[in-house]
Design an enzyme around this catalytic site. Structure first.
Site, PDB file in Angstrom:
ATOM      1  N   SER A 222      22.777 109.695 128.966  1.00  0.00           N
ATOM      2  CA  SER A 222      23.526 109.216 127.797  1.00  0.00           C
ATOM      3  C   SER A 222      23.187 107.771 127.444  1.00  0.00           C
ATOM      4  O   SER A 222      23.710 107.227 126.480  1.00  0.00           O
ATOM      5  CB  SER A 222      25.038 109.335 128.038  1.00  0.00           C
TER       6      SER A 222
ATOM      7  N   HIS B  65      43.534 117.226  85.596  1.00  0.00           N
ATOM      8  CA  HIS B  65      42.542 118.310  85.464  1.00  0.00           C
ATOM      9  C   HIS B  65      41.233 117.789  84.861  1.00  0.00           C
ATOM     10  O   HIS B  65      40.492 118.557  84.254  1.00  0.00           O
ATOM     11  CB  HIS B  65      43.072 119.464  84.602  1.00  0.00           C
TER      12      HIS B  65
ATOM     13  N   SER C   7      14.316 106.920  88.233  1.00  0.00           N
ATOM     14  CA  SER C   7      13.680 108.180  88.568  1.00  0.00           C
ATOM     15  C   SER C   7      12.178 107.994  88.557  1.00  0.00           C
ATOM     16  O   SER C   7      11.650 107.220  87.761  1.00  0.00           O
ATOM     17  CB  SER C   7      14.080 109.255  87.548  1.00  0.00           C
TER      18      SER C   7
ATOM     19  N   LYS D  84      16.199 107.158  83.284  1.00  0.00           N
ATOM     20  CA  LYS D  84      17.279 107.403  84.248  1.00  0.00           C
ATOM     21  C   LYS D  84      17.711 106.148  84.976  1.00  0.00           C
ATOM     22  O   LYS D  84      16.917 105.266  85.276  1.00  0.00           O
ATOM     23  CB  LYS D  84      16.831 108.435  85.301  1.00  0.00           C
TER      24      LYS D  84
ATOM     25  N   GLU E 190      26.761 108.084  95.068  1.00  0.00           N
ATOM     26  CA  GLU E 190      26.560 109.455  95.542  1.00  0.00           C
ATOM     27  C   GLU E 190      26.520 109.518  97.067  1.00  0.00           C
ATOM     28  O   GLU E 190      27.038 110.442  97.692  1.00  0.00           O
ATOM     29  CB  GLU E 190      25.257 110.024  94.965  1.00  0.00           C
TER      30      GLU E 190
HETATM   31  N1  ARG Z   1      28.510 108.711 131.079  1.00  0.00           N
HETATM   32  C1  ARG Z   1      29.769 109.282 131.432  1.00  0.00           C
HETATM   33  C2  ARG Z   1      30.588 109.530 130.165  1.00  0.00           C
HETATM   34  O1  ARG Z   1      30.323 108.980 129.190  1.00  0.00           O
HETATM   35  C3  ARG Z   1      30.529 108.366 132.335  1.00  0.00           C
HETATM   36  C4  ARG Z   1      31.547 109.054 133.183  1.00  0.00           C
HETATM   37  C5  ARG Z   1      30.876 109.918 134.197  1.00  0.00           C
HETATM   38  N2  ARG Z   1      31.802 110.446 135.112  1.00  0.00           N
HETATM   39  C6  ARG Z   1      31.488 111.426 135.924  1.00  0.00           C
HETATM   40  N3  ARG Z   1      32.422 111.866 136.724  1.00  0.00           N
HETATM   41  N4  ARG Z   1      30.315 112.004 135.906  1.00  0.00           N
HETATM   42  O2  ARG Z   1      31.532 110.294 130.173  1.00  0.00           O
END
Ligand code: ARG
Length: 478
Positions: A43, A176, A297, A303, A310
């Protein structure tokens, strides 16, 4: 020598901790995670955004461990210095974010060990990544709410200034999307000032409710060490520690609530964006946007497209998607922590990035747009938009029941339509053919200006009312 044997001699003992590629929880594991395991588990690519919050949390935790005597002053000082070095490395862009260490928490801890040695291992006493990430993320979402409030106030100021300059700029009010009754551009804009005010209020409420510190809940059950959770809560600007350790590491409703506020706010932005898209069409022609917020455009030279509006309109879809996504991740999760919850961050980052951009773009458009007062006024008189004023006159002056007045007015509109004139230009004999007691006097009530000025009830479209609301908001936003 076989490959196997050389492999054995080169590989560090599983628990030696000597190999930089060794996972922190590697004590029970003999091999590195399979590539796919790492790919799905990692992560750091997104939670590196929690680095500042992670450092703040670690500092507060380390200071508390020193104060309570859980770790020595000496180790604590080393840890705090190491965290300073890491912060500097991050600022300089030299901090090594490494995928093999999975997330921001372990990246920081591993780096700390490289910098200060064994003392680094004491920082995680009485803490788990579960309460650590819950703390980091609350800090991040709290800041996002605070930033959104400030940005919304800037947006309100920009819309307010435009409303102030147009408190008596007549425009059609719609229901409306059909011309209904005349209002003013200022009145219309102030509707959005009200909405954005409630949006800011929702972020403030969410901030208030989330402002409790999960730190010290540890993995799920609390800690056997004599920790001081009030101390860390206070150091991190939380009002108090959370009261249940399981809830502390499992709760993500703070993120859901912030996302809900974001989704509602984005919905409001999308409505103004949609109106801008309509108003800049040649058919409406109510406002002009400069080149700053339009694009040309590549094929049609005439345009001028309102791309920014948008895109603000579209971002509402993504932000709502983030809310639905995280709500679905959380639904049915048993207590306490599950790795599912790692998926909480991308939607929240994505939503607040989009929201911030949307608010800023809308602020820019509010500062940029030029109303075409003549076009608005002309449109305000069209569509028999003062028909209700005729009905109201019949009620007030001739004391007719409203239903009967409505019926008479309908007949007058029909007659004006067949003669191709505005209601206020219908000849008196035509009026009197429908209701003999109508007098010339009625005409002064049928102009858009008179119509707007008459709507002087609290919160109504009359310029006097609009100005009063503008003053109230000016004071609130100063
Ligand atoms: N990267 C993990 C998260 O965002 C941190 C917590 C991980 N905890 C664990 N018991 N593996 O949730």
């Amino acid at each position: 020598m076989t490959d196997n044997a050389s492999d054995k001699t080169n590989r560090p003992a599983p628990d030696s901790g000597a190999d930089a590629g060794q996972t922190i929880w590697g004590g029970r594991f003999s091999a590195k995670p399979a590539d796919l395991m790492q790919a799905i588990n990692v992560s750091i690519g997104f939670d590196k955004r929690l680095a500042p919050q992670d450092l703040r949390g670690s500092r507060a935790h380390a200071a508390m461990l020193i104060k309570t005597g859980v770790i020595s002053q000496d180790d604590g000082d080393k840890i705090l210095q190491g965290l300073d070095t890491i912060e500097n490395e991050m600022a300089a862009g030299t901090f090594p974010f490494r995928e093999e260490f999975e997330d921001i928490h372990m990246n920081v801890e591993v780096r700390l060990k490289e910098l200060i040695g064994e003392a680094a291992g004491r920082l995680h006493t009485a803490r788990s990544r579960n309460d650590q990430v819950a703390t980091d993320f609350r800090l991040w979402v709290r800041e996002a709410c605070e930033r959104s409030i400030l940005q919304l106030q800037d947006l309100q100021r920009a819309v307010l200034a435009l409303a102030d300059a147009n408190a008596d700029t007549i425009m059609p009010g719609f229901t409306h999307l059909q011309p209904a009754q005349p209002v003013t551009f200022g009145h219309h804009l102030m509707a959005y000032v009200e909405m954005f005010g409630r949006d800011a209020g929702r972020f403030a409420d969410a901030r208030e409710r989330m402002n409790e510190s999960p730190l010290g809940a540890a993995a799920l059950a609390g800690s056997p060490f004599p920790i001081d959770r009030r101390m860390t809560a206070e150091a991190l600007g939380f009002a108090r520690p959370t009261a249940n350790s399981l809830d502390s590491v499992s709760a993500r409703d703070f993120a859901l609530e912030a996302l809900s506020a974001a989704a509602i706010c984005a919905t409001h932005l999308s409505r103004l964006a949609e109106e801008i898209v309509l108003w800049v069409t040649p058919q409406f022609g109510f406002i002009k946007l400069s080149d700053a917020f339009t694009t040309g455009s590549s094929i049609m030279p005439q345009k001028r497209n309102p791309d920014a509006a948008e895109l603000v309109r579209a971002k509402a879809g993504r932000i709502l998607g983030s809310l639905v996504g995280l709500m679905t991740v959380m639904k049915g999760l048993p207590l306490a922590y599950s790795k599912d919850m790692q998926e909480d961050k991308p939607p929240v980052f994505e939503a607040f990035d989009s929201l911030s951009l949307s608010i800023l773009a809308m602020t820019g458009m509010a500062q940029d747009m030029q109303p075409d007062r003549a076009r608005m006024a002309a449109a305000a008189g069209g569509g028999y938009s003062t028909a209700t004023d005729l009905a109201d006159w019949l009620v007030r002056v001739l004391n007719l029941p409203f239903r009967q007045a409505h019926h008479i007015t309908g007949a007058a509109v029909k007659r004006a339509e067949s003669l191709s004139v505005d209601l206020q230009d219908l000849p008196l004999p035509e009026f009197q053919a429908i209701e003999p007691r109508i007098t010339e006097d009625v005409r002064t009530f049928l102009s858009p200006e008179a119509s707007v000025a008459s709507r002087n009830s609290y919160g109504g479209a009359a310029p006097a009312q609009v100005r009063a609301q503008i003053e109230r908001w000016k004071e609130r936003l100063s």
